[in-house]
Design a protein around this motif. Structure first.
Motif, mmCIF file in Angstrom:
data_model
loop_
_atom_site.group_PDB
_atom_site.id
_atom_site.type_symbol
_atom_site.label_atom_id
_atom_site.label_comp_id
_atom_site.label_asym_id
_atom_site.label_seq_id
_atom_site.Cartn_x
_atom_site.Cartn_y
_atom_site.Cartn_z
ATOM 1 N N ARG A 77 18.419 3.213 -14.647
ATOM 2 C CA ARG A 77 18.369 3.185 -13.188
ATOM 3 C C ARG A 77 19.782 3.189 -12.645
ATOM 4 O O ARG A 77 20.717 2.739 -13.313
ATOM 5 N N ASP A 78 19.943 3.674 -11.413
ATOM 6 C CA ASP A 78 21.254 3.640 -10.769
ATOM 7 C C ASP A 78 21.618 2.190 -10.464
ATOM 8 O O ASP A 78 20.815 1.467 -9.855
ATOM 9 N N LEU A 81 20.952 0.734 -7.027
ATOM 10 C CA LEU A 81 19.561 0.568 -6.621
ATOM 11 C C LEU A 81 18.898 -0.621 -7.301
ATOM 12 O O LEU A 81 17.849 -1.084 -6.868
ATOM 13 N N GLN A 84 17.860 -3.734 -5.382
ATOM 14 C CA GLN A 84 16.761 -3.615 -4.427
ATOM 15 C C GLN A 84 15.416 -3.960 -5.054
ATOM 16 O O GLN A 84 14.446 -4.172 -4.320
ATOM 17 N N GLU A 85 15.337 -3.998 -6.361
ATOM 18 C CA GLU A 85 14.053 -4.174 -7.017
ATOM 19 C C GLU A 85 13.903 -5.584 -7.579
ATOM 20 O O GLU A 85 14.450 -5.900 -8.636
ATOM 21 N N ASP A 230 9.951 7.765 -5.877
ATOM 22 C CA ASP A 230 11.015 7.472 -6.847
ATOM 23 C C ASP A 230 11.393 5.991 -6.867
ATOM 24 O O ASP A 230 12.467 5.626 -7.341
ATOM 25 N N TYR A 231 10.529 5.143 -6.327
ATOM 26 C CA TYR A 231 10.702 3.686 -6.271
ATOM 27 C C TYR A 231 11.638 3.218 -5.167
ATOM 28 O O TYR A 231 11.841 2.020 -5.004
ATOM 29 N N THR A 232 12.248 4.119 -4.380
ATOM 30 C CA THR A 232 13.197 3.685 -3.355
ATOM 31 C C THR A 232 12.524 3.633 -1.986
ATOM 32 O O THR A 232 11.565 4.367 -1.700
ATOM 33 N N ASP A 234 13.893 4.352 1.138
ATOM 34 C CA ASP A 234 14.172 5.473 2.032
ATOM 35 C C ASP A 234 13.357 6.707 1.666
ATOM 36 O O ASP A 234 12.831 7.404 2.550
ATOM 37 N N VAL A 259 9.133 -2.122 -3.111
ATOM 38 C CA VAL A 259 10.187 -1.491 -2.318
ATOM 39 C C VAL A 259 9.638 -0.268 -1.587
ATOM 40 O O VAL A 259 9.891 -0.077 -0.383
#
Length: 341
Positions: A77-78, A81, A84-85, A230-232, A234, A259
């Protein structure tokens, strides 16, 4: 033997075993946080160790067993990011709690989503003998990691399942039952047309979830439309905003994580839609504090992390793996459980 020994009078494990009237192996298991010793004996050993000021020499212990006393985790993962999880924070806290008790260390690497970077890390760790084994996350379709790790001779556990010679594999989380809980809940609210907002469908567990939701929806004669996220936050907000009009009669959304569920809430608010129910696969404080609060599955992520860590330590030690049932989830019903209007 009263009071603490000095450094020149360091107490040995054998002396502790003789004092307690137990075996040397029992003392060793208790001090190293390993299974194979009863809770009562473990407590007696740890109490005596504290009384005597006994601490293991990690370097000597590792050298004597040709081990590093370190396990590894590579997250695809980035890094920006990850914070955020809440899922990963809960998972890592569970892993760390087991490793701390066993006096083991965790080596964590975040390599982003570029293909092959995680494989390079495993090769480097193996060549440098940096870790004793690894916990592998986010199973892929046709995942190359198990084959590589076996070729490297590196013990590993696939988080979410583990392989047993007798039964093939044992699932730690019951995705089918969880999918049934979510779909049945929406069906009870009267919904007949739902959106399945998945994570990346290159991940094996996302494919399993999608199939389980579709199968259960068919039982209720519900229509399912799949949308890949993509789990994000935005990206989920943009996806729902762009496609909401096309979904027409859909009145409920199943989000693959908490998220993305927040992104769904934003998109629905912007569209002035108050008639859409929402449930999330992941529960967290985000779901509790959201306005409206989000119905979600409490999947005991910390306990999942603890189980994977215990399983890996047993694998490294060559110990028998006990048969364990899947960790049950609980549906937390909140304000987004909106009946069909």
């Amino acid at each position: 033997m009263n009071g603490k020994k000095s450094a020149t009078q360091r107490v040995t494990i054998r002396e502790m075993a003789d004092r307690l009237g137990v075996s040397v192996a029992s003392v060793s298991y208790a001090l190293n946080g390993r299974p194979g010793v009863g809770d009562a004996t473990r407590e007696r050993v740890l109490a005596l160790a504290e009384e005597l000021g006994w601490h293991p020499s990690s370097s000597a212990r590792a050298l004597s067993r040709s081990r590093t006393d370190t396990i590894g985790m590579v997250l695809r993962r980035d890094p920006e990011l990850l914070g955020q999880e809440p899922y990963y924070m809960s998972l890592l806290s569970g892993v760390e709690s087991v490793l701390s008790e066993a006096r083991q260390s965790l080596m964590l690497r975040m390599v982003g989503t570029q293909p092959g970077r995680d494989l390079d890390v495993y090769r480097q760790w193996s060549a440098e003998r940096r870790v004793d084994g690894v916990i592998v996350l986010d199973r892929l379709i046709d995942d190359p990691r198990p084959h590589l790790l076996r070729s490297l001779g590196m013990p590993f556990v696939m988080h979410g399942l583990r392989v047993e010679p007798e039964t093939g594999r044992q699932v730690v989380e019951d995705l089918v039952t969880d999918a049934h809980v979510l779909v049945d809940h929406l069906a009870a609210l009267g919904h007949t047309d739902i959106i399945d907002l998945t994570g990346p469908l290159a991940l094996a567990h996302e494919v399993e979830r999608r199939r389980a939701i579709a199968d259960r929806a068919a039982v209720h004669r519900m229509r399912v439309t799949v949308a890949e996220g993509d789990y994000t936050l935005d990206a989920a907000e943009r996806l729902v905003s762009h496609r909401l009009a096309d979904w027409g009669p859909a009145t409920a959304v199943i989000s693959s994580n908490d998220v993305m569920a927040l992104g769904v809430i934003r998109a629905l608010r912007a569209a002035a839609r108050t008639d859409v129910a929402l449930v999330s696969w992941d529960d967290s404080m985000l779901c509790e504090l959201s306005v409206p609060s989000i119905t979600s599955l409490a999947r005991r992520t910390g306990e999942q992390g603890r189980r994977s860590a215990r399983t890996l330590l047993r694998t490294i030690a060559g110990e028998e793996q006990p048969s364990e049932d899947a960790i049950p989830s609980e549906l937390i019903v909140r304000e987004t459980s909106i009946p069909r209007r």
